[in-house]
Design a protein around this motif. Structure first.
Motif, PDB file in Angstrom:
ATOM      1  N   ASP A 147       0.860  -1.174   0.000  1.00  0.00           N
ATOM      2  CA  ASP A 147       0.000   0.000   0.000  1.00  0.00           C
ATOM      3  C   ASP A 147       0.899   1.227   0.000  1.00  0.00           C
ATOM      4  N   THR A 148       0.995   1.923  -1.137  1.00  0.00           N
ATOM      5  CA  THR A 148       1.915   3.056  -1.241  1.00  0.00           C
ATOM      6  C   THR A 148       1.483   4.236  -0.373  1.00  0.00           C
ATOM      7  N   SER A 149       0.235   4.254   0.080  1.00  0.00           N
ATOM      8  CA  SER A 149      -0.205   5.354   0.945  1.00  0.00           C
ATOM      9  C   SER A 149       0.437   5.255   2.333  1.00  0.00           C
ATOM     10  N   GLN A 150       1.141   4.163   2.613  1.00  0.00           N
ATOM     11  CA  GLN A 150       1.833   4.010   3.893  1.00  0.00           C
ATOM     12  C   GLN A 150       3.161   4.760   3.916  1.00  0.00           C
ATOM     13  N   GLY A 151       3.513   5.412   2.790  1.00  0.00           N
ATOM     14  CA  GLY A 151       4.692   6.275   2.791  1.00  0.00           C
ATOM     15  C   GLY A 151       5.849   5.805   1.918  1.00  0.00           C
ATOM     16  N   VAL A 152       5.794   4.602   1.377  1.00  0.00           N
ATOM     17  CA  VAL A 152       6.883   4.112   0.521  1.00  0.00           C
ATOM     18  C   VAL A 152       6.283   3.623  -0.790  1.00  0.00           C
ATOM     19  N   ASP A 153       6.814   4.137  -1.903  1.00  0.00           N
ATOM     20  CA  ASP A 153       6.351   3.697  -3.221  1.00  0.00           C
ATOM     21  C   ASP A 153       7.053   2.396  -3.569  1.00  0.00           C
ATOM     22  N   VAL A 154       6.329   1.295  -3.426  1.00  0.00           N
ATOM     23  CA  VAL A 154       6.877  -0.042  -3.635  1.00  0.00           C
ATOM     24  C   VAL A 154       6.093  -0.736  -4.736  1.00  0.00           C
ATOM     25  N   TRP A 155       6.815  -1.340  -5.677  1.00  0.00           N
ATOM     26  CA  TRP A 155       6.220  -2.184  -6.710  1.00  0.00           C
ATOM     27  C   TRP A 155       6.660  -3.610  -6.419  1.00  0.00           C
ATOM     28  N   LEU A 156       5.710  -4.517  -6.314  1.00  0.00           N
ATOM     29  CA  LEU A 156       5.990  -5.912  -5.995  1.00  0.00           C
ATOM     30  C   LEU A 156       5.806  -6.775  -7.240  1.00  0.00           C
ATOM     31  N   MET A 157       6.795  -7.621  -7.530  1.00  0.00           N
ATOM     32  CA  MET A 157       6.625  -8.563  -8.635  1.00  0.00           C
ATOM     33  C   MET A 157       5.622  -9.612  -8.174  1.00  0.00           C
ATOM     34  N   ILE A 158       4.513  -9.732  -8.888  1.00  0.00           N
ATOM     35  CA  ILE A 158       3.486 -10.693  -8.511  1.00  0.00           C
ATOM     36  C   ILE A 158       3.618 -11.990  -9.294  1.00  0.00           C
ATOM     37  N   TYR A 159       4.372 -11.948 -10.405  1.00  0.00           N
ATOM     38  CA  TYR A 159       4.558 -13.170 -11.185  1.00  0.00           C
ATOM     39  C   TYR A 159       5.652 -12.937 -12.224  1.00  0.00           C
ATOM     40  N   GLU A 160       6.476 -13.966 -12.431  1.00  0.00           N
ATOM     41  CA  GLU A 160       7.459 -13.945 -13.516  1.00  0.00           C
ATOM     42  C   GLU A 160       7.322 -15.237 -14.305  1.00  0.00           C
ATOM     43  N   ASP A 161       7.241 -15.106 -15.613  1.00  0.00           N
ATOM     44  CA  ASP A 161       7.222 -16.258 -16.502  1.00  0.00           C
ATOM     45  C   ASP A 161       8.584 -16.299 -17.202  1.00  0.00           C
ATOM     46  N   GLU A 162       9.469 -17.141 -16.681  1.00  0.00           N
ATOM     47  CA  GLU A 162      10.831 -17.184 -17.200  1.00  0.00           C
ATOM     48  C   GLU A 162      10.892 -17.676 -18.637  1.00  0.00           C
ATOM     49  N   GLU A 163       9.962 -18.541 -19.017  1.00  0.00           N
ATOM     50  CA  GLU A 163       9.957 -19.078 -20.384  1.00  0.00           C
ATOM     51  C   GLU A 163       9.765 -17.974 -21.429  1.00  0.00           C
ATOM     52  N   THR A 164       8.835 -17.059 -21.162  1.00  0.00           N
ATOM     53  CA  THR A 164       8.552 -15.990 -22.122  1.00  0.00           C
ATOM     54  C   THR A 164       9.319 -14.704 -21.811  1.00  0.00           C
ATOM     55  N   GLY A 165       9.937 -14.614 -20.631  1.00  0.00           N
ATOM     56  CA  GLY A 165      10.670 -13.410 -20.256  1.00  0.00           C
ATOM     57  C   GLY A 165       9.762 -12.254 -19.854  1.00  0.00           C
ATOM     58  N   ASN A 166       8.624 -12.578 -19.262  1.00  0.00           N
ATOM     59  CA  ASN A 166       7.668 -11.548 -18.843  1.00  0.00           C
ATOM     60  C   ASN A 166       7.538 -11.529 -17.326  1.00  0.00           C
ATOM     61  N   ALA A 167       7.279 -10.351 -16.801  1.00  0.00           N
ATOM     62  CA  ALA A 167       7.052 -10.205 -15.352  1.00  0.00           C
ATOM     63  C   ALA A 167       5.942  -9.199 -15.125  1.00  0.00           C
ATOM     64  N   PHE A 168       5.126  -9.464 -14.098  1.00  0.00           N
ATOM     65  CA  PHE A 168       4.022  -8.609 -13.707  1.00  0.00           C
ATOM     66  C   PHE A 168       4.346  -7.986 -12.351  1.00  0.00           C
ATOM     67  N   TYR A 169       4.018  -6.698 -12.196  1.00  0.00           N
ATOM     68  CA  TYR A 169       4.219  -5.980 -10.944  1.00  0.00           C
ATOM     69  C   TYR A 169       2.920  -5.275 -10.569  1.00  0.00           C
ATOM     70  N   ALA A 170       2.722  -5.017  -9.270  1.00  0.00           N
ATOM     71  CA  ALA A 170       1.512  -4.319  -8.831  1.00  0.00           C
ATOM     72  C   ALA A 170       1.734  -3.629  -7.485  1.00  0.00           C
ATOM     73  N   ASN A 171       0.839  -2.692  -7.195  1.00  0.00           N
ATOM     74  CA  ASN A 171       0.718  -2.067  -5.888  1.00  0.00           C
ATOM     75  C   ASN A 171      -0.643  -1.391  -5.791  1.00  0.00           C
ATOM     76  N   VAL A 172      -0.952  -0.842  -4.627  1.00  0.00           N
ATOM     77  CA  VAL A 172      -2.212  -0.151  -4.395  1.00  0.00           C
ATOM     78  C   VAL A 172      -1.866   1.224  -3.851  1.00  0.00           C
ATOM     79  N   ASN A 173      -2.612   2.247  -4.293  1.00  0.00           N
ATOM     80  CA  ASN A 173      -2.448   3.565  -3.684  1.00  0.00           C
ATOM     81  C   ASN A 173      -3.800   4.225  -3.520  1.00  0.00           C
ATOM     82  N   ASN A 174      -3.833   5.245  -2.680  1.00  0.00           N
ATOM     83  CA  ASN A 174      -5.069   5.988  -2.421  1.00  0.00           C
ATOM     84  C   ASN A 174      -4.989   7.338  -3.101  1.00  0.00           C
TER      85      ASN A 174
END
Length: 174
Positions: A147-174
Motif C-alpha cells: 500500500d503506497t499510501s503508507q509512505g513508501v512507493d513499492v512495486w511488488l513482482m506478482i509473477y514472472e514467466d521465465e519461459e517468455t521473459g515476462n514479469a508482472f508488478y503491482a501495488n495499491v495507492n489511495n
C-alpha cells in the motif's frame, strides 16, 4: 447579511458532511504493469522502489513495458480485465498475435487499523515469432500487495514467466 452568512455556514457544514465520509473511505487504485525482457541475462527484481517514473526507468535497464494500468477506484471483490494485443498480417497469409489478456480479482480485507490488499488472476500470453505461435496460460496465485499510501512507493513482482521473459508488478495507492 447575517442570514446570508448563516446560509453559507449551513451549506459549508453539509459540504463537509458529504466530503469527509468520501475521503474517510479512501478510494483505492490498483496499479498493474507487465514487462518483457529485452536483455537476455536481465534479472527482474522482486521489489522495485520508486514512483511511476522511477519504476519505469529502473525497469527499462533490461526490459520494455508491455502495459501499465492505473485503475479507477477499486473495491472488494472487483475484477479487473486487461487486454493488450497487436494483431498483424503474417507473411504468406494468416495473422500474428502478440499480447496478453488478463483477469485479476482484487481483495480488500483492510481493517480500521491495518490495510490488507491482494490480487490473483489468470492471464493468456500470446507470442508470434517467425511463424511460431505460442499461447501460454499463466495462473497468478493471490498475493498480498504493498500500500503506497503508507509512505513508501513499492512495486511488488506478482509473477514472472521465465519461459517468455515476462514479469508482472503491482501495488495499491489511495
Amino acid at each position: 447579511m447575517l442570514k446570508v452568512i448563516g446560509k453559507l455556514c449551513v451549506l459549508a457544514i453539509f459540504a463537509i458532511a458529504i466530503v469527509v465520509p468520501a475521503q474517510a473511505s479512501g478510494t483505492k487504485y490498483l496499479n498493474i504493469a507487465m514487462f518483457h525482457k529485452t536483455v537476455a541475462d536481465y534479472e527482474f527484481e522482486a521489489i522495485v522502489l520508486g514512483r511511476f517514473s522511477d519504476f519505469i526507468a529502473t525497469m527499462e535497464k533490461g526490459s520494455q513495458i508491455v502495459f501499465l494500468n492505473h485503475t479507477a477506484g477499486v473495491k472488494q471483490n472487483d475484477v479487473i480485465t486487461l487486454n493488450v494485443d497487436v494483431l498483424s498480417e503474417a507473411t504468406g497469409g494468416g495473422f500474428n498475435d502478440n499480447g496478453v489478456n488478463c483477469s485479476f480479482s482484487f481483495t480488500d480485507e483492510s481493517t480500521a487499523d491495518n490495510t490488507s490488499y491482494a490480487i490473483g488472476g489468470l492471464c493468456a500470453i500470446f507470442m508470434s515469432n517467425g511463424g511460431k505461435h505460442q499461447k501460454i496460460k499463466v495462473i497468478i496465485p493471490s498475493i498480498d500487495l504493498p500500500d503506497t499510501s503508507q509512505g513508501v512507493d513499492v512495486w511488488l513482482m506478482i509473477y514472472e514467466d521465465e519461459e517468455t521473459g515476462n514479469a508482472f508488478y503491482a501495488n495499491v495507492n489511495n
